[in-house]
Design a protein around this motif. Structure first.
Motif, PDB file in Angstrom:
ATOM      1  N   ALA A 108      -9.402  -1.954  -6.512  1.00 20.69           N
ATOM      2  CA  ALA A 108     -10.699  -1.720  -5.869  1.00 20.69           C
ATOM      3  C   ALA A 108     -11.662  -2.871  -6.109  1.00 20.69           C
ATOM      4  CB  ALA A 108     -11.306  -0.415  -6.382  1.00 20.69           C
ATOM      5  N   ASN A 109     -11.508  -3.547  -7.223  1.00 21.76           N
ATOM      6  CA  ASN A 109     -12.402  -4.661  -7.561  1.00 21.76           C
ATOM      7  C   ASN A 109     -12.273  -5.821  -6.572  1.00 21.76           C
ATOM      8  OD1 ASN A 109     -14.355  -5.795  -9.432  1.00 21.76           O
ATOM      9  ND2 ASN A 109     -12.739  -7.217 -10.047  1.00 21.76           N
ATOM     10  N   LYS A 110     -11.170  -5.846  -5.831  1.00 25.05           N
ATOM     11  CA  LYS A 110     -10.936  -6.935  -4.877  1.00 25.05           C
ATOM     12  C   LYS A 110     -11.299  -6.552  -3.441  1.00 25.05           C
ATOM     13  CE  LYS A 110      -7.125  -8.533  -7.777  1.00 25.05           C
ATOM     14  NZ  LYS A 110      -5.661  -8.687  -7.906  1.00 25.05           N
ATOM     15  N   LEU A 111     -11.767  -5.322  -3.249  1.00 26.29           N
ATOM     16  CA  LEU A 111     -12.069  -4.851  -1.900  1.00 26.29           C
ATOM     17  C   LEU A 111     -13.553  -4.981  -1.587  1.00 26.29           C
ATOM     18  CD1 LEU A 111      -9.947  -1.560  -1.881  1.00 26.29           C
ATOM     19  CD2 LEU A 111      -9.361  -3.733  -0.786  1.00 26.29           C
ATOM     20  N   SER A 112     -13.849  -5.398  -0.369  1.00 22.58           N
ATOM     21  CA  SER A 112     -15.242  -5.480   0.082  1.00 22.58           C
ATOM     22  C   SER A 112     -15.703  -4.111   0.561  1.00 22.58           C
ATOM     23  CB  SER A 112     -15.361  -6.491   1.222  1.00 22.58           C
ATOM     24  OG  SER A 112     -14.688  -5.997   2.383  1.00 22.58           O
ATOM     25  N   ASP A 113     -17.004  -3.977   0.782  1.00 24.30           N
ATOM     26  CA  ASP A 113     -17.538  -2.723   1.319  1.00 24.30           C
ATOM     27  C   ASP A 113     -16.900  -2.396   2.669  1.00 24.30           C
ATOM     28  OD1 ASP A 113     -19.176  -2.294  -0.846  1.00 24.30           O
ATOM     29  OD2 ASP A 113     -21.025  -2.917   0.145  1.00 24.30           O
ATOM     30  N   ALA A 114     -16.731  -3.410   3.501  1.00 25.12           N
ATOM     31  CA  ALA A 114     -16.151  -3.206   4.834  1.00 25.12           C
ATOM     32  C   ALA A 114     -14.704  -2.738   4.734  1.00 25.12           C
ATOM     33  CB  ALA A 114     -16.229  -4.496   5.645  1.00 25.12           C
ATOM     34  N   GLU A 115     -13.959  -3.301   3.789  1.00 30.35           N
ATOM     35  CA  GLU A 115     -12.555  -2.904   3.608  1.00 30.35           C
ATOM     36  C   GLU A 115     -12.457  -1.488   3.061  1.00 30.35           C
ATOM     37  OE1 GLU A 115     -10.378  -7.198   2.813  1.00 30.35           O
ATOM     38  OE2 GLU A 115     -11.453  -6.225   1.164  1.00 30.35           O
ATOM     39  N   ILE A 116     -13.332  -1.135   2.145  1.00 27.62           N
ATOM     40  CA  ILE A 116     -13.343   0.222   1.593  1.00 27.62           C
ATOM     41  C   ILE A 116     -13.664   1.234   2.689  1.00 27.62           C
ATOM     42  CG2 ILE A 116     -14.668   1.784   0.108  1.00 27.62           C
ATOM     43  CD1 ILE A 116     -14.710  -0.419  -2.000  1.00 27.62           C
ATOM     44  N   ALA A 117     -14.642   0.915   3.520  1.00 21.27           N
ATOM     45  CA  ALA A 117     -15.016   1.816   4.608  1.00 21.27           C
ATOM     46  C   ALA A 117     -13.858   1.994   5.589  1.00 21.27           C
ATOM     47  CB  ALA A 117     -16.246   1.291   5.326  1.00 21.27           C
ATOM     48  N   ALA A 118     -13.196   0.884   5.926  1.00 18.80           N
ATOM     49  CA  ALA A 118     -12.084   0.940   6.876  1.00 18.80           C
ATOM     50  C   ALA A 118     -10.899   1.716   6.297  1.00 18.80           C
ATOM     51  CB  ALA A 118     -11.657  -0.469   7.261  1.00 18.80           C
ATOM     52  N   LEU A 119     -10.556   1.438   5.059  1.00 22.63           N
ATOM     53  CA  LEU A 119      -9.443   2.142   4.413  1.00 22.63           C
ATOM     54  C   LEU A 119      -9.719   3.639   4.314  1.00 22.63           C
ATOM     55  CD1 LEU A 119      -8.430  -0.313   1.552  1.00 22.63           C
ATOM     56  CD2 LEU A 119      -6.896   0.575   3.328  1.00 22.63           C
ATOM     57  N   SER A 120     -10.945   3.998   3.978  1.00 15.86           N
ATOM     58  CA  SER A 120     -11.301   5.409   3.827  1.00 15.86           C
ATOM     59  C   SER A 120     -11.129   6.157   5.146  1.00 15.86           C
ATOM     60  CB  SER A 120     -12.737   5.549   3.325  1.00 15.86           C
ATOM     61  OG  SER A 120     -12.896   4.926   2.066  1.00 15.86           O
ATOM     62  N   SER A 121     -11.513   5.513   6.232  1.00 11.05           N
ATOM     63  CA  SER A 121     -11.365   6.117   7.557  1.00 11.05           C
ATOM     64  C   SER A 121      -9.891   6.174   7.962  1.00 11.05           C
ATOM     65  CB  SER A 121     -12.175   5.324   8.588  1.00 11.05           C
ATOM     66  OG  SER A 121     -12.040   5.893   9.868  1.00 11.05           O
ATOM     67  N   TYR A 122      -9.180   5.092   7.731  1.00  7.82           N
ATOM     68  CA  TYR A 122      -7.761   5.027   8.094  1.00  7.82           C
ATOM     69  C   TYR A 122      -6.953   6.078   7.343  1.00  7.82           C
ATOM     70  CZ  TYR A 122      -3.122   2.900   8.769  1.00  7.82           C
ATOM     71  OH  TYR A 122      -1.797   2.671   9.099  1.00  7.82           O
ATOM     72  N   ILE A 123      -7.218   6.198   6.054  1.00  6.38           N
ATOM     73  CA  ILE A 123      -6.510   7.163   5.209  1.00  6.38           C
ATOM     74  C   ILE A 123      -6.757   8.591   5.691  1.00  6.38           C
ATOM     75  CG2 ILE A 123      -6.610   8.205   2.885  1.00  6.38           C
ATOM     76  CD1 ILE A 123      -6.873   5.270   1.829  1.00  6.38           C
TER      77      ILE A 123
END
Length: 208
Positions: A189-204
């Protein structure tokens, strides 16, 4: 070795051959689904009927989650390793048997599929399926599986179909170091940006 004897040996080695228990009992924790159903009544106030998270998107779905993982989290709340005032109050008086029964009950419930955004695919699909070698990021699916079902024996949780806002909050909690119950997730998680976290959360949320 004759075939009937071989069959008995294989059955005894299976995780589903929980000694002395029938289908009502979870093979990994020994918890009772029936006993857990009675104990889970209070959980529905936040986690929804059957643990399907219909009350608030900020609280997790528990339906279909592996019993072993649920028990691990309940113990973490009780010990204070994982902090949440509401949950710590709820688990304070739970015995290990209570936790095992609750885990068995929620594992036996059918999870209602979530809904992700098509816009998340461009960013999230590659991260989930292949990771990013340039940042030493493993694929999410390598631990959580192609459909997000997790791995029971390794206590890797089911994440497919999970509430978007809950997943996003947990990834950010890992990134900040607020949540420490999954050491591997801290580094990821330390390597993920806010945009990546948002996208992954939606995709998951759309995985099933």
């Amino acid at each position: 070795m004759n075939r009937p004897l071989l069959a008995l040996v294989v059955l005894a080695m299976s995780p589903y051959a929980y000694a002395g228990h029938g289908a009502d009992h979870d093979p990994y924790t020994g918890g009772s689904v029936e006993a857990g159903a009675a104990k889970a009544a209070v959980c529905g106030a936040c986690h929804g009927p059957g643990g399907n998270g219909a009350i608030s998107p900020e609280w997790p779905k528990l339906a279909g989650q592996s019993a072993a993982f649920t028990v691990k989290q309940l113990k973490a709340f009780k010990s204070g390793q994982r902090k949440n005032p509401v949950m710590q109050g709820q688990v304070a008086k739970l015995s290990e048997a209570d936790m095992n029964d609750l885990g068995a009950y929620f594992a036996a419930q059918k999870s209602v599929p979530g809904l992700g955004s098509k816009d998340s695919i461009a960013i999230a699909e590659k991260l989930y399926r292949a990771g990013d070698a340039t940042r030493s990021l493993p694929a999410c699916g390598s631990c959580h599986g192609p459909s997000g079902a997790g791995v029971e024996g390794a206590k890797y949780p089911q994440i497919g179909g999970q509430n978007i806002r809950y997943t996003e909050a947990q990834l950010k909690a890992y990134r900040s170091g607020e949540r420490t119950t999954g050491p591997m997730m801290l580094g990821i998680a330390n390597k993920l940006s806010d945009a990546e976290i948002a996208a992954l959360s939606s995709y998951i949320a759309g995985l099933q």
